[in-house]
Design a protein around this motif. Sequence first.
Motif, PDB file in Angstrom:
ATOM      1  N   ILE A  33      54.198  29.226  59.248  1.00  7.19           N
ATOM      2  CA  ILE A  33      53.101  28.998  60.302  1.00  7.19           C
ATOM      3  C   ILE A  33      52.334  30.146  60.734  1.00  7.19           C
ATOM      4  O   ILE A  33      52.809  31.250  60.879  1.00  7.19           O
ATOM      5  N   ILE A  51      48.590  27.189  62.755  1.00  9.65           N
ATOM      6  CA  ILE A  51      48.511  26.072  61.956  1.00  9.65           C
ATOM      7  C   ILE A  51      49.489  26.134  60.688  1.00  9.65           C
ATOM      8  O   ILE A  51      49.980  27.099  60.358  1.00  9.65           O
ATOM      9  N   THR A  52      50.249  25.137  60.728  1.00 10.16           N
ATOM     10  CA  THR A  52      51.377  24.960  59.956  1.00 10.16           C
ATOM     11  C   THR A  52      50.828  24.862  58.311  1.00 10.16           C
ATOM     12  O   THR A  52      49.757  24.761  58.206  1.00 10.16           O
ATOM     13  N   GLY A  54      51.271  22.543  56.611  1.00  7.51           N
ATOM     14  CA  GLY A  54      50.707  21.284  56.093  1.00  7.51           C
ATOM     15  C   GLY A  54      49.253  20.778  57.022  1.00  7.51           C
ATOM     16  O   GLY A  54      48.780  19.900  56.703  1.00  7.51           O
ATOM     17  N   GLY A  55      49.151  21.697  57.912  1.00  9.99           N
ATOM     18  CA  GLY A  55      47.481  21.686  58.165  1.00  9.99           C
ATOM     19  C   GLY A  55      47.828  21.059  59.922  1.00  9.99           C
ATOM     20  O   GLY A  55      46.428  20.983  60.591  1.00  9.99           O
ATOM     21  N   SER A  56      48.577  21.007  60.495  1.00 10.63           N
ATOM     22  CA  SER A  56      48.852  20.744  62.059  1.00 10.63           C
ATOM     23  C   SER A  56      48.712  21.936  62.809  1.00 10.63           C
ATOM     24  O   SER A  56      48.961  23.032  62.672  1.00 10.63           O
ATOM     25  N   THR A  57      47.525  21.803  63.756  1.00  9.76           N
ATOM     26  CA  THR A  57      47.055  22.908  64.392  1.00  9.76           C
ATOM     27  C   THR A  57      47.458  22.658  66.122  1.00  9.76           C
ATOM     28  O   THR A  57      47.761  21.495  66.601  1.00  9.76           O
ATOM     29  N   ASN A  58      47.449  23.736  66.624  1.00 12.44           N
ATOM     30  CA  ASN A  58      47.764  23.975  68.063  1.00 12.44           C
ATOM     31  C   ASN A  58      46.825  25.034  68.426  1.00 12.44           C
ATOM     32  O   ASN A  58      46.391  25.930  68.026  1.00 12.44           O
ATOM     33  N   THR A  68      38.329  26.591  66.070  1.00  8.34           N
ATOM     34  CA  THR A  68      39.038  25.667  64.644  1.00  8.34           C
ATOM     35  C   THR A  68      39.552  26.724  63.784  1.00  8.34           C
ATOM     36  O   THR A  68      39.108  27.487  63.368  1.00  8.34           O
ATOM     37  N   SER A  70      41.875  26.988  60.360  1.00 10.33           N
ATOM     38  CA  SER A  70      42.063  26.331  58.873  1.00 10.33           C
ATOM     39  C   SER A  70      42.899  27.311  58.156  1.00 10.33           C
ATOM     40  O   SER A  70      42.864  28.590  58.311  1.00 10.33           O
TER      41      SER A  70
END
Length: 122
Positions: A33, A51-52, A54-58, A68, A70
């Motif tokens: 992460i 961002i993980t 796999g693209g999961s964000t917080n 944002t 990325s």
Amino acid sequence: QVQLVESGGGLVQAGGSLRLSCAASGSIFSSVIMGWYRQAPGKQRELVATITSGGSTNYADSVKGRFTISRDNAKNTVSLQMNSLKPEDTAVYYCNARGSVPTMLLKGFGSWGQGTQVTVSS
């Protein structure tokens, strides 16, 4: 050992935008992460976004809807698009792995980069 290089900071007016980039060396990048952090003089470093692999964000509540995060695992880069900037966003911004200190050390994230300065004028 991972090396981190942040870039893209600068001086902008309130309401403006900046895009920060982070280049990370090493092949372990895709498995962790990643996050953007910021630190103003005299204040603690705070987590801005994560961002993980796999693209999961917080996002921190203070930047949600404006920033944002990325990543490009193939290129070992992490970006932070910053819109509607406010004076309180002024800080040095850093990228790094997100996790416990032992985990970060085991994966090669043993130090911070130089960061990139973001200054937002009123």
